[in-house]
Design a protein around this motif. Structure first.
Motif, PDB file in Angstrom:
ATOM      1  N   ASN A  39       0.813  -1.225   0.000  1.00 48.77           N
ATOM      2  CA  ASN A  39       0.000   0.000   0.000  1.00 48.77           C
ATOM      3  C   ASN A  39       0.843   1.271   0.000  1.00 48.77           C
ATOM      4  O   ASN A  39       0.416   2.309  -0.505  1.00 48.77           O
ATOM      5  CB  ASN A  39      -0.942   0.009   1.202  1.00 48.77           C
ATOM      6  N   THR A  40       2.015   1.201   0.582  1.00 49.50           N
ATOM      7  CA  THR A  40       2.875   2.387   0.656  1.00 49.50           C
ATOM      8  C   THR A  40       4.132   2.243  -0.192  1.00 49.50           C
ATOM      9  O   THR A  40       4.999   3.115  -0.161  1.00 49.50           O
ATOM     10  CB  THR A  40       3.280   2.658   2.118  1.00 49.50           C
ATOM     11  N   ASN A  41       4.253   1.119  -0.900  1.00 49.68           N
ATOM     12  CA  ASN A  41       5.407   0.871  -1.791  1.00 49.68           C
ATOM     13  C   ASN A  41       6.730   0.897  -1.030  1.00 49.68           C
ATOM     14  O   ASN A  41       7.745   1.381  -1.542  1.00 49.68           O
ATOM     15  CB  ASN A  41       5.446   1.898  -2.926  1.00 49.68           C
ATOM     16  N   GLU A  42       6.717   0.367   0.171  1.00 55.33           N
ATOM     17  CA  GLU A  42       7.910   0.375   1.017  1.00 55.33           C
ATOM     18  C   GLU A  42       8.484  -1.028   1.157  1.00 55.33           C
ATOM     19  O   GLU A  42       7.752  -2.005   1.300  1.00 55.33           O
ATOM     20  CB  GLU A  42       7.574   0.924   2.414  1.00 55.33           C
ATOM     21  N   ILE A  43       9.807  -1.102   1.138  1.00 53.01           N
ATOM     22  CA  ILE A  43      10.515  -2.360   1.367  1.00 53.01           C
ATOM     23  C   ILE A  43      11.557  -2.110   2.452  1.00 53.01           C
ATOM     24  O   ILE A  43      12.397  -1.214   2.320  1.00 53.01           O
ATOM     25  CB  ILE A  43      11.207  -2.869   0.091  1.00 53.01           C
ATOM     26  N   TYR A  44      11.470  -2.870   3.522  1.00 61.04           N
ATOM     27  CA  TYR A  44      12.432  -2.771   4.620  1.00 61.04           C
ATOM     28  C   TYR A  44      13.432  -3.912   4.504  1.00 61.04           C
ATOM     29  O   TYR A  44      13.051  -5.070   4.305  1.00 61.04           O
ATOM     30  CB  TYR A  44      11.721  -2.829   5.978  1.00 61.04           C
ATOM     31  N   LEU A  45      14.709  -3.583   4.639  1.00 62.10           N
ATOM     32  CA  LEU A  45      15.783  -4.563   4.501  1.00 62.10           C
ATOM     33  C   LEU A  45      16.605  -4.614   5.782  1.00 62.10           C
ATOM     34  O   LEU A  45      16.807  -3.591   6.446  1.00 62.10           O
ATOM     35  CB  LEU A  45      16.705  -4.196   3.330  1.00 62.10           C
ATOM     36  N   SER A  46      17.100  -5.791   6.097  1.00 64.59           N
ATOM     37  CA  SER A  46      17.959  -5.933   7.268  1.00 64.59           C
ATOM     38  C   SER A  46      19.394  -5.556   6.904  1.00 64.59           C
ATOM     39  O   SER A  46      19.791  -5.599   5.740  1.00 64.59           O
ATOM     40  CB  SER A  46      17.918  -7.374   7.784  1.00 64.59           C
ATOM     41  N   ASN A  47      20.165  -5.186   7.911  1.00 65.85           N
ATOM     42  CA  ASN A  47      21.582  -4.885   7.707  1.00 65.85           C
ATOM     43  C   ASN A  47      22.319  -6.099   7.157  1.00 65.85           C
ATOM     44  O   ASN A  47      23.227  -5.970   6.327  1.00 65.85           O
ATOM     45  CB  ASN A  47      22.216  -4.445   9.033  1.00 65.85           C
ATOM     46  N   LYS A  48      21.907  -7.273   7.605  1.00 64.22           N
ATOM     47  CA  LYS A  48      22.546  -8.509   7.149  1.00 64.22           C
ATOM     48  C   LYS A  48      22.353  -8.694   5.651  1.00 64.22           C
ATOM     49  O   LYS A  48      23.300  -9.022   4.927  1.00 64.22           O
ATOM     50  CB  LYS A  48      21.961  -9.699   7.913  1.00 64.22           C
ATOM     51  N   LEU A  49      21.129  -8.489   5.181  1.00 62.19           N
ATOM     52  CA  LEU A  49      20.847  -8.668   3.756  1.00 62.19           C
ATOM     53  C   LEU A  49      21.631  -7.658   2.926  1.00 62.19           C
ATOM     54  O   LEU A  49      22.169  -7.988   1.871  1.00 62.19           O
ATOM     55  CB  LEU A  49      19.348  -8.510   3.502  1.00 62.19           C
ATOM     56  N   CYS A  50      21.684  -6.410   3.408  1.00 64.69           N
ATOM     57  CA  CYS A  50      22.415  -5.376   2.676  1.00 64.69           C
ATOM     58  C   CYS A  50      23.908  -5.672   2.641  1.00 64.69           C
ATOM     59  O   CYS A  50      24.572  -5.385   1.650  1.00 64.69           O
ATOM     60  CB  CYS A  50      22.183  -4.013   3.329  1.00 64.69           C
ATOM     61  N   GLY A  51      24.422  -6.231   3.716  1.00 68.07           N
ATOM     62  CA  GLY A  51      25.863  -6.457   3.810  1.00 68.07           C
ATOM     63  C   GLY A  51      26.357  -7.726   3.141  1.00 68.07           C
ATOM     64  O   GLY A  51      27.566  -7.893   2.949  1.00 68.07           O
ATOM     65  N   LEU A  52      25.426  -8.621   2.762  1.00 69.93           N
ATOM     66  CA  LEU A  52      25.845  -9.892   2.160  1.00 69.93           C
ATOM     67  C   LEU A  52      25.237 -10.082   0.771  1.00 69.93           C
ATOM     68  O   LEU A  52      25.888  -9.864  -0.244  1.00 69.93           O
ATOM     69  CB  LEU A  52      25.465 -11.056   3.081  1.00 69.93           C
ATOM     70  N   ASP A  53      23.987 -10.470   0.713  1.00 74.88           N
ATOM     71  CA  ASP A  53      23.368 -10.878  -0.550  1.00 74.88           C
ATOM     72  C   ASP A  53      23.176  -9.735  -1.535  1.00 74.88           C
ATOM     73  O   ASP A  53      23.161  -9.957  -2.745  1.00 74.88           O
ATOM     74  CB  ASP A  53      22.018 -11.543  -0.276  1.00 74.88           C
TER      75      ASP A  53
END
Length: 327
Positions: A150-164
């Protein structure tokens, strides 16, 4: 007779008394003041406050609607200041590059989605916002990513950003595709679409092609600036870098590009083969060619703007034996 007169007197007396009494009542009513009764208002409608879906705490690191191209996006990152942080900027840049590559590949996979699904997915991709969060939980379970259509938002973890999501790679694109599909409300709960994307992606990978050449030049001071140009095709990307200007740029390639680079790299003799890659950011075309130079094969890169060749660079044979400005 006497009774009749007596009765008439009684009747007249009663009528008189009745009239006087009525007049007194009318006069009293004019002076009567009733207490002011309070106005009764209809009770206000009870407002039931609907609490929005709880959002994790996070910092905005990327708004796809603001990044029209890589050049503009890098400027966008510089203006964000400390609110995104170095890690956020690195993740945002990787997401941006992976998204550009993902979009270019979706058109090469016509059976992955219907035309309507693809059009709506591309719209959702164009307006998606990414937030970096330290703690992501959904229904009591720890998650690496959560999307809110509904708000077009995606939240990402630090782990996901730092690895995959650190590099431009197939797994990063599949992860992003899964989240983008969530924004578009396209069912990918069993990874049936993002998984198929990974399988199709493998058909794009080739042995690779590398063009390395002496790209030294004279500065305005007359000094010779030694520079090595390397343009390397890895999978579906053309990575451009020079030793004089550290850093790299990435141009997404199509399936046809990959096949043409493979044929170019395998050519030993025979008809000339070429590959043309448009660099929209710089407004030029890179034309790679493998030509016969006597008994050997020579490779050239011609940088063209329209029909005009701006520069021609010859591929070094057996590595770079010399680096100078003798041109």
């Amino acid at each position: 007779m006497i009774c009749t007169k007596f009765c008439e007197k009684i009747l007249i007396t009663c009528v008189t008394l009745f009239a006087l009494n009525a007049f007194a009542l009318d006069a009293g009513a004019e002076k009567l003041k009733l207490p002011q009764l309070p106005q009764i208002k209809a009770p206000e409608a009870v407002r039931i406050e609907v609490k929005p879906v709880a959002r994790p705490e996070g910092s905005l690191i990327l708004d796809n609607a603001l990044g029209k191209n890589l050049k503009d996006f890098q400027t966008f990152l510089k203006t964000q200041g400390p609110r995104t942080g170095g890690g956020g900027n690195s993740c945002a840049l990787s997401i941006h590059q992976n998204t550009e590559k993902l979009v270019s590949l979706l058109s090469e996979m016509p059976t992955l989605l219907s035309e309507g699904q693809r059009a709506f997915l591309l719209h959702k991709i164009s307006v998606a916002k990414f937030y970096l969060s330290e703690d992501l939980t959904l229904d009591g379970q720890t998650k690496d990513a959560i999307n809110y259509p509904n708000t077009n938002e995606i939240y990402l973890s630090n782990k996901l950003c730092g690895l995959d999501l650190l590099d431009v790679q197939s797994r990063a694109m599949a992860i992003l595709l899964h989240e983008y599909l969530g924004l578009a409300n396209i069912d990918d709960r069993r990874y049936q679409i993002s998984g198929a994307f990974l399988q199709n992606y493998s058909t794009f990978n080739a042995r690779g092609y590398t063009f390395t050449a002496d790209n030294s030049y004279k500065a305005h001071t007359g000094q010779c600036v030694q520079s090595v140009l390397q343009m390397q095709q890895i999978g579906n990307n053309l990575i451009i870098s020079t030793s004089s200007k550290p850093g790299a740029r990435i141009i997404p390639l199509t399936r046809q590009h990959v096949e043409e680079f493979q044929a170019l790299g395998e050519r030993i003799w025979g008809a000339e083969k070429t590959v043309t890659v448009a660099d929209r950011e710089m407004g030029v075309d890179y034309v790679f060619s493998s030509e016969s130079c006597g008994t050997v094969s020579c490779e050239y890169l011609r940088i063209k703007k329209g029909d005009v060749t701006i520069k021609t660079i010859k591929n070094a044979t057996n590595g770079l034996s010399t680096i100078d400005c003798k041109r």
